[in-house]
Enzyme design. Sequence first.
Site, PDB file in Angstrom:
ATOM      1  N   ASP A  89       0.876  -1.149   0.000  1.00 20.47           N
ATOM      2  CA  ASP A  89       0.000   0.000   0.000  1.00 20.47           C
ATOM      3  C   ASP A  89       0.928   1.218   0.000  1.00 20.47           C
ATOM      4  O   ASP A  89       2.021   1.162   0.540  1.00 20.47           O
ATOM      5  CB  ASP A  89      -0.858  -0.035   1.274  1.00 20.47           C
ATOM      6  CG  ASP A  89      -1.725   1.179   1.368  1.00 20.47           C
ATOM      7  OD1 ASP A  89      -2.386   1.492   0.367  1.00 20.47           O
ATOM      8  OD2 ASP A  89      -1.740   1.818   2.434  1.00 20.47           O
ATOM      9  N   ASP A 134      -6.514  -1.124   5.706  1.00 17.18           N
ATOM     10  CA  ASP A 134      -6.262  -2.139   4.698  1.00 17.18           C
ATOM     11  C   ASP A 134      -6.703  -3.543   5.090  1.00 17.18           C
ATOM     12  O   ASP A 134      -6.340  -4.514   4.432  1.00 17.18           O
ATOM     13  CB  ASP A 134      -4.756  -2.169   4.361  1.00 17.18           C
ATOM     14  CG  ASP A 134      -4.291  -0.838   3.820  1.00 17.18           C
ATOM     15  OD1 ASP A 134      -5.128  -0.136   3.232  1.00 17.18           O
ATOM     16  OD2 ASP A 134      -3.114  -0.505   3.978  1.00 17.18           O
ATOM     17  N   ASP A 164      -1.049  -0.833   6.339  1.00 15.58           N
ATOM     18  CA  ASP A 164      -0.938  -0.336   7.709  1.00 15.58           C
ATOM     19  C   ASP A 164      -1.954  -0.940   8.671  1.00 15.58           C
ATOM     20  O   ASP A 164      -1.960  -0.636   9.842  1.00 15.58           O
ATOM     21  CB  ASP A 164      -0.977   1.192   7.750  1.00 15.58           C
ATOM     22  CG  ASP A 164      -2.312   1.742   7.301  1.00 15.58           C
ATOM     23  OD1 ASP A 164      -3.264   0.962   7.141  1.00 15.58           O
ATOM     24  OD2 ASP A 164      -2.407   2.964   7.106  1.00 15.58           O
TER      25      ASP A 164
END
Lengths: 85, 644
Positions: free
Chosen positions: B343, B543, B539
């Site tokens: 991400d 997510d 994180d």
Amino acid sequence: MLVVEAAVAEVEMKKIKLTIEGMHCASCSSNVERSLKKVPGVKDVRVSVMTYKGFVEADDNVKEEEMKKAVSRAGSYEVVEVEEE
Amino acid sequence: MKESIEEREIAGWKRKLIGAWVFTIPIMLIMYSGMVFGLEIVSMKWMPIVSLVLGFPVIFIFGWRTIKAGMRGLFTFYFNMDSLIALGSVIAYITGALHFFGLTLDYSGAASMIMTIFVTGKYIESKARGKASSEIGKLLELGAKKARVLRGKEEIEIDISDVKVGEVLIVKPGEKIPTDGVVVKGESSIDESMVTGESLSTDKFVKSLVIGATVNQDGVLHVKATKIGKDTFLANIIKLVEEAQGSKVPIQRFADKITSVFVPVILMLAGLTFINWHLFTQDISRAIGVAISVLVIACPCALGLATPIALTVGSGIGAKRGILIRRGEAIQTMKEVGTVIFDKTGTITKGKPEVTNVYSVAKGKENEVLIVAASLEKLSEHPIARAIVDKVDGKRPKGVKKFKILRGRGVEGLMGRKQILIGNRTLMKERKVDVKKVEEKTKNFEEDGKTTMIVAQGKKVLGVVAVADSIKEDSVEAVKKLQDSGYKTVMITGDNERTAKAIARDVGIDDIIADVLPGDKAKRVEELQKSGMVAFVGDGVNDAPALKQANVGIAMGTGTDIAIEAGDIVLAKGSLVGVVQAINLSKATFGKIKQNLFWAFAYNVVAIPLAVAGVLHPVIAEIAMALSSITVVTNANLLRRKRI
């Protein structure tokens, strides 16, 4: 589908951590596991001979005394601590 | 603190070991002096008496727990290795008595030796097991015991368990932070290495969050307790490690299945061996001896311990470095993973965007553009919004009505009677705002890896605000290391393609997936899974679905919060180097498991037939058995030497 989900949600599941003394070999932990699985209310059990811990997933019907008895029934093992989440 | 179960177990085996050897050594001396040197201290005729008398305490006092548990197991059908040892040693012991009734071979001396070697083996094994799980013991002792609390104007020292949430604690230099909290007064740097694995100390000032059990370095801090007892960061780490060590690795399933039927199968095998030997040789003594060898050589321990012991050592090493393996399954899956998806925000970048450029269509009106933007964004929770608000800190924002968040596109609202829009190109196109006047600038910003927000009033474009989120120092290094080990790296982001490409270029990432709405991350991960197993690094706060969807989810701890439920592996510190370490650790641990399982299988496959064939004396058989489980445990401890 919805009906099934509702039924599952009704039974409150809890996680219980047992500290078990006396296990010294790999068949010890599988014996304790086998015995705990027979306790009414218990859904899932993982016992580790390494950490002396048993992680039990059970519904509200489970009784601490029953679990203690089940552990002792499997051999010379004893529950020394019970923690509930 | 009272001694742990582990210490009690080790002490117990040690007591038995000493007692057993005290009686077994004389037996051995007497036996072998006759056999080897022809010195008959005791007439061979009376040897069984010596063995029976001296052997009694060995088997029925020092070995009593084993005998009792083993024999009970035979009746309750909860067999364990005690059953094998108990049966083996008791039968051997009885042959000493039967010697006087015509049995030619006497194994009563061997009975003591079997029991003595067994407890010795168990002692060595329990010590090695203690070492294997030593890290969790260290974690448990890490917490502070006392806290200095400010009550009224007085400082008093109290037990850590008496600290309540909201109380202000005083921490002097060199002291441990008693519990998780927030700094209310003072400044200092704190060594957090023991919990996060982060070696650099972190500066803390008013409003900084601090973690219990970390060490205050140089200033006096007043800390308001926010979490106590089992809610603390440290308690959560301990819980994670404990659960992980009790979790199962799929490869273990087969070994577990064997372990669960192992003892009854060996009991039957020993019985069959006895019958066959007796039938074919007509020598009942020899048949008994061979059956005893079969009983004591077989050991479910090496097989059953092979996996959990390696997992325990592996997760212990990880915990020390801030890598928490939550599910044992992940270390097995990890070796199949070929692609690592990151991400962007908060994972590759610091997650704290700052306004870098403001462009106004009308000359010299940059400030106004910014204030208009800030007035709207003040009502939004988005990190980019906060960056804009922070930029105008102090200047009064204007009142906004009818504020609305347009997901994945921007925001809108009424300022006075003017309709204000802030967002990306998609939003401007949707509202038919002509962006020609800012097109060039926007493109330039994006090519520098900045995220842009176009500000418009009605259909008129006012300007562009560019925001950049700086890349974490070690992201480049981590991505490079992964690529060197043959992983494909992918970055997933809500940014547009141009911005994403610029960042990917800076970090060195292979591939990007841009313009992804927050809710669609899991879907994109799923698409990538069609061409092989993937790991997702995020994180853990936003997510979670993507972390779950990936074959291995690696959640980054953010500061003092640790995402317990998301991710198969949790990193306590927010550095991408942790990802590389986690992958290496998983591979090393899994390699050790395979090695252990191989040796345990090989041992049993070779040793049991040899025992059945009658080529191993019961004492040799018992020594081999003890060595097999010690080997597995010791081999697992060798994992520590591996550089992660």
